[in-house]
Design a protein around this motif. Sequence first.
Motif, PDB file in Angstrom:
ATOM      1  N   ARG A 144       0.695  -1.112  -0.012  1.00  0.00           N
ATOM      2  CA  ARG A 144       0.147   0.177  -0.092  1.00  0.00           C
ATOM      3  C   ARG A 144       0.824   1.177  -0.009  1.00  0.00           C
ATOM      4  NH1 ARG A 144      -4.559   0.551  -1.373  1.00  0.00           N
ATOM      5  NH2 ARG A 144      -5.356   1.819   0.200  1.00  0.00           N
ATOM      6  N   ALA A 145       1.857   1.192   0.661  1.00  0.00           N
ATOM      7  CA  ALA A 145       2.857   2.388   0.895  1.00  0.00           C
ATOM      8  C   ALA A 145       3.633   2.505  -0.638  1.00  0.00           C
ATOM      9  CB  ALA A 145       3.800   2.175   2.165  1.00  0.00           C
ATOM     10  N   SER A 146       3.722   1.498  -1.271  1.00  0.00           N
ATOM     11  CA  SER A 146       4.373   1.681  -2.623  1.00  0.00           C
ATOM     12  C   SER A 146       3.276   1.926  -3.712  1.00  0.00           C
ATOM     13  CB  SER A 146       5.084   0.175  -3.009  1.00  0.00           C
ATOM     14  OG  SER A 146       5.812  -0.081  -1.833  1.00  0.00           O
ATOM     15  N   GLY A 147       2.123   2.061  -3.312  1.00  0.00           N
ATOM     16  CA  GLY A 147       1.226   2.551  -4.363  1.00  0.00           C
ATOM     17  C   GLY A 147       0.348   1.691  -4.961  1.00  0.00           C
ATOM     18  N   PHE A 148       0.610   0.358  -4.398  1.00  0.00           N
ATOM     19  CA  PHE A 148      -0.334  -0.686  -5.216  1.00  0.00           C
ATOM     20  C   PHE A 148      -1.602  -0.986  -4.633  1.00  0.00           C
ATOM     21  CE2 PHE A 148       4.216  -2.763  -5.593  1.00  0.00           C
ATOM     22  CZ  PHE A 148       4.005  -3.046  -6.966  1.00  0.00           C
ATOM     23  N   THR A 149      -2.733  -1.059  -5.570  1.00  0.00           N
ATOM     24  CA  THR A 149      -4.014  -1.350  -4.962  1.00  0.00           C
ATOM     25  C   THR A 149      -4.235  -2.646  -4.119  1.00  0.00           C
ATOM     26  OG1 THR A 149      -4.748  -2.416  -7.154  1.00  0.00           O
ATOM     27  CG2 THR A 149      -4.955   0.003  -7.095  1.00  0.00           C
ATOM     28  N   LEU A 150      -5.353  -2.794  -3.520  1.00  0.00           N
ATOM     29  CA  LEU A 150      -5.297  -4.368  -3.058  1.00  0.00           C
ATOM     30  C   LEU A 150      -5.509  -5.314  -3.824  1.00  0.00           C
ATOM     31  CD1 LEU A 150      -7.930  -3.124   0.147  1.00  0.00           C
ATOM     32  CD2 LEU A 150      -5.346  -3.579   0.345  1.00  0.00           C
ATOM     33  N   ASP A 151      -6.168  -4.917  -4.968  1.00  0.00           N
ATOM     34  CA  ASP A 151      -6.161  -6.034  -5.936  1.00  0.00           C
ATOM     35  C   ASP A 151      -4.709  -6.517  -6.434  1.00  0.00           C
ATOM     36  OD1 ASP A 151      -8.936  -6.400  -5.749  1.00  0.00           O
ATOM     37  OD2 ASP A 151      -9.442  -4.567  -7.361  1.00  0.00           O
ATOM     38  N   GLU A 152      -4.173  -5.464  -6.648  1.00  0.00           N
ATOM     39  CA  GLU A 152      -2.695  -5.727  -7.101  1.00  0.00           C
ATOM     40  C   GLU A 152      -1.909  -6.707  -6.098  1.00  0.00           C
ATOM     41  OE1 GLU A 152      -1.623  -2.224 -10.073  1.00  0.00           O
ATOM     42  OE2 GLU A 152      -1.405  -1.762  -8.069  1.00  0.00           O
ATOM     43  N   ILE A 153      -2.112  -6.027  -4.686  1.00  0.00           N
ATOM     44  CA  ILE A 153      -1.491  -6.975  -3.499  1.00  0.00           C
ATOM     45  C   ILE A 153      -1.957  -8.217  -3.595  1.00  0.00           C
ATOM     46  CG2 ILE A 153      -1.175  -7.014  -1.028  1.00  0.00           C
ATOM     47  CD1 ILE A 153      -1.382  -3.790  -1.242  1.00  0.00           C
ATOM     48  N   ALA A 154      -3.207  -8.573  -3.776  1.00  0.00           N
ATOM     49  CA  ALA A 154      -3.833  -9.924  -3.920  1.00  0.00           C
ATOM     50  C   ALA A 154      -3.126 -10.837  -4.900  1.00  0.00           C
ATOM     51  CB  ALA A 154      -5.206  -9.797  -4.018  1.00  0.00           C
ATOM     52  N   LEU A 155      -2.775 -10.343  -5.956  1.00  0.00           N
ATOM     53  CA  LEU A 155      -1.781 -11.134  -7.085  1.00  0.00           C
ATOM     54  C   LEU A 155      -0.519 -11.478  -6.508  1.00  0.00           C
ATOM     55  CD1 LEU A 155      -3.216  -8.975  -9.968  1.00  0.00           C
ATOM     56  CD2 LEU A 155      -3.863 -11.176  -9.238  1.00  0.00           C
ATOM     57  N   MET A 156      -0.044 -10.911  -5.550  1.00  0.00           N
ATOM     58  CA  MET A 156       1.262 -11.190  -5.125  1.00  0.00           C
ATOM     59  C   MET A 156       1.314 -12.324  -3.874  1.00  0.00           C
ATOM     60  SD  MET A 156       2.681  -7.234  -4.310  1.00  0.00           S
ATOM     61  CE  MET A 156       2.583  -6.071  -5.483  1.00  0.00           C
ATOM     62  N   PHE A 157       0.163 -13.042  -3.846  1.00  0.00           N
ATOM     63  CA  PHE A 157       0.201 -13.913  -3.008  1.00  0.00           C
ATOM     64  C   PHE A 157      -0.458 -15.354  -3.648  1.00  0.00           C
ATOM     65  CE2 PHE A 157      -0.082 -10.487   0.110  1.00  0.00           C
ATOM     66  CZ  PHE A 157       1.042 -10.900   0.860  1.00  0.00           C
ATOM     67  N   ALA A 158       0.372 -16.280  -3.683  1.00  0.00           N
ATOM     68  CA  ALA A 158      -0.121 -17.437  -4.331  1.00  0.00           C
ATOM     69  C   ALA A 158      -1.131 -18.049  -3.287  1.00  0.00           C
ATOM     70  CB  ALA A 158       0.866 -18.657  -4.130  1.00  0.00           C
ATOM     71  N   PRO A 159      -2.170 -19.118  -3.940  1.00  0.00           N
ATOM     72  CA  PRO A 159      -3.401 -19.587  -3.094  1.00  0.00           C
ATOM     73  C   PRO A 159      -2.796 -20.335  -1.549  1.00  0.00           C
ATOM     74  CG  PRO A 159      -3.288 -20.276  -5.212  1.00  0.00           C
ATOM     75  CD  PRO A 159      -2.187 -19.505  -5.333  1.00  0.00           C
ATOM     76  N   ASN A 160      -1.771 -20.571  -1.574  1.00  0.00           N
ATOM     77  CA  ASN A 160      -1.158 -21.269  -0.271  1.00  0.00           C
ATOM     78  C   ASN A 160      -0.759 -19.915   0.683  1.00  0.00           C
ATOM     79  OD1 ASN A 160       1.310 -20.432  -1.223  1.00  0.00           O
ATOM     80  ND2 ASN A 160       2.275 -22.339  -1.212  1.00  0.00           N
ATOM     81  N   GLY A 161      -0.934 -18.937   0.282  1.00  0.00           N
ATOM     82  CA  GLY A 161      -0.511 -17.652   1.102  1.00  0.00           C
ATOM     83  C   GLY A 161       0.913 -17.274   1.115  1.00  0.00           C
ATOM     84  N   ARG A 162       1.714 -18.010   0.313  1.00  0.00           N
ATOM     85  CA  ARG A 162       3.048 -17.592   0.108  1.00  0.00           C
ATOM     86  C   ARG A 162       3.341 -16.379  -0.705  1.00  0.00           C
ATOM     87  NH1 ARG A 162       6.504 -19.786   3.617  1.00  0.00           N
ATOM     88  NH2 ARG A 162       7.121 -21.990   3.544  1.00  0.00           N
ATOM     89  N   PRO A 163       4.379 -15.352  -0.531  1.00  0.00           N
ATOM     90  CA  PRO A 163       4.313 -14.317  -1.407  1.00  0.00           C
ATOM     91  C   PRO A 163       4.814 -14.952  -2.953  1.00  0.00           C
ATOM     92  CG  PRO A 163       5.739 -13.937   0.487  1.00  0.00           C
ATOM     93  CD  PRO A 163       5.173 -15.508   0.583  1.00  0.00           C
ATOM     94  N   ARG A 164       4.069 -14.420  -4.122  1.00  0.00           N
ATOM     95  CA  ARG A 164       4.443 -14.534  -5.208  1.00  0.00           C
ATOM     96  C   ARG A 164       4.769 -13.203  -6.163  1.00  0.00           C
ATOM     97  NH1 ARG A 164      -0.641 -17.162  -8.335  1.00  0.00           N
ATOM     98  NH2 ARG A 164      -1.556 -15.608  -7.292  1.00  0.00           N
ATOM     99  N   ILE A 165       6.021 -13.460  -6.391  1.00  0.00           N
ATOM    100  CA  ILE A 165       6.595 -11.980  -6.861  1.00  0.00           C
ATOM    101  C   ILE A 165       6.370 -11.925  -8.386  1.00  0.00           C
ATOM    102  CG2 ILE A 165       8.879 -10.588  -7.252  1.00  0.00           C
ATOM    103  CD1 ILE A 165       7.691 -10.873  -4.359  1.00  0.00           C
ATOM    104  N   ASP A 166       5.770 -10.649  -8.822  1.00  0.00           N
ATOM    105  CA  ASP A 166       5.525 -10.300 -10.204  1.00  0.00           C
ATOM    106  C   ASP A 166       6.701  -9.408 -10.676  1.00  0.00           C
ATOM    107  OD1 ASP A 166       5.052  -9.638 -12.955  1.00  0.00           O
ATOM    108  OD2 ASP A 166       2.933  -9.443 -12.475  1.00  0.00           O
ATOM    109  N   ARG A 167       7.965  -9.689 -11.091  1.00  0.00           N
ATOM    110  CA  ARG A 167       8.874  -8.704 -11.432  1.00  0.00           C
ATOM    111  C   ARG A 167       8.390  -7.674 -12.258  1.00  0.00           C
ATOM    112  NH1 ARG A 167      12.546 -10.790  -8.007  1.00  0.00           N
ATOM    113  NH2 ARG A 167      12.855 -12.828  -7.770  1.00  0.00           N
ATOM    114  N   GLN A 168       7.686  -7.905 -13.310  1.00  0.00           N
ATOM    115  CA  GLN A 168       7.360  -6.890 -14.184  1.00  0.00           C
ATOM    116  C   GLN A 168       6.240  -5.893 -13.369  1.00  0.00           C
ATOM    117  OE1 GLN A 168       5.600  -9.229 -17.267  1.00  0.00           O
ATOM    118  NE2 GLN A 168       7.182  -8.666 -18.748  1.00  0.00           N
TER     119      GLN A 168
END
Length: 159
Positions: free
Chosen positions: A56-80
Motif C-alpha cells: 500500500r505504501a508503494s502505491g499498489f491497489t489491494l487487488d494488485e497486492i492480492a495477486l502477489m500472494f499464491a493460493p497457499n498464502g506464500r508471496p508470489r513475486i511478479d517482477r514486471q
Amino acid sequence: MRDLDITEVAQRSGVPASTLRFYEQKGLIASIGRRGLRRLFDPGVLERLALIALGRASGFTLDEIALMFAPNGRPRIDRQMLAAKAEELDATIRELSAMRDGLRHRCVPRAEPHGMPHFPPHPAGRCIWSYWSAKEEGSAATVKPGSQQTIMLDSTICP
C-alpha cells in the motif's frame, strides 16, 4: 506461538479490526477459526499484514497486492509489476522534484530599484503553480489522492 484473536492482531499490527475484516473479505488474509465471537488468526498474519502495508505504501491497489500472494498464502513475486511500479514512482519523484525546485526558485526575491521585491522567472521561462484540492476535516485540510492540478503561466503574466 499461540493463535491470535482479532484484537491482538489489531494491537500488534496497528491495523484496525474493521480493516482486518475487510482484508479477510477481500481474500488478503484468512482467519483460522473463532474464540467465541472473535476471529482467530495464525501468528503469520502479522508478516502478511506487514507485506500488505508495504504494498500500500508503494502505491499498489489491494487487488494488485492480492495477486502477489499464491493460493497457499506464500508471496508470489511478479517482477514486471514491481518494475512498472518502480517506473511510476520514478516519474512521481521527478514531478515532485521539479515542483520543489520551482518553489525554491520562486521564494528568493531580487531587489528592484524601487524597493519592491521581484521574483525571478522560472528557468523554463514560465511559472509552474501546483495545488491540491483540499477537503476540510475538522481543523485540518487533507489532500485527495490524484487531485493535483498544474497551471503554467508564461513569463509575461508571472515575471
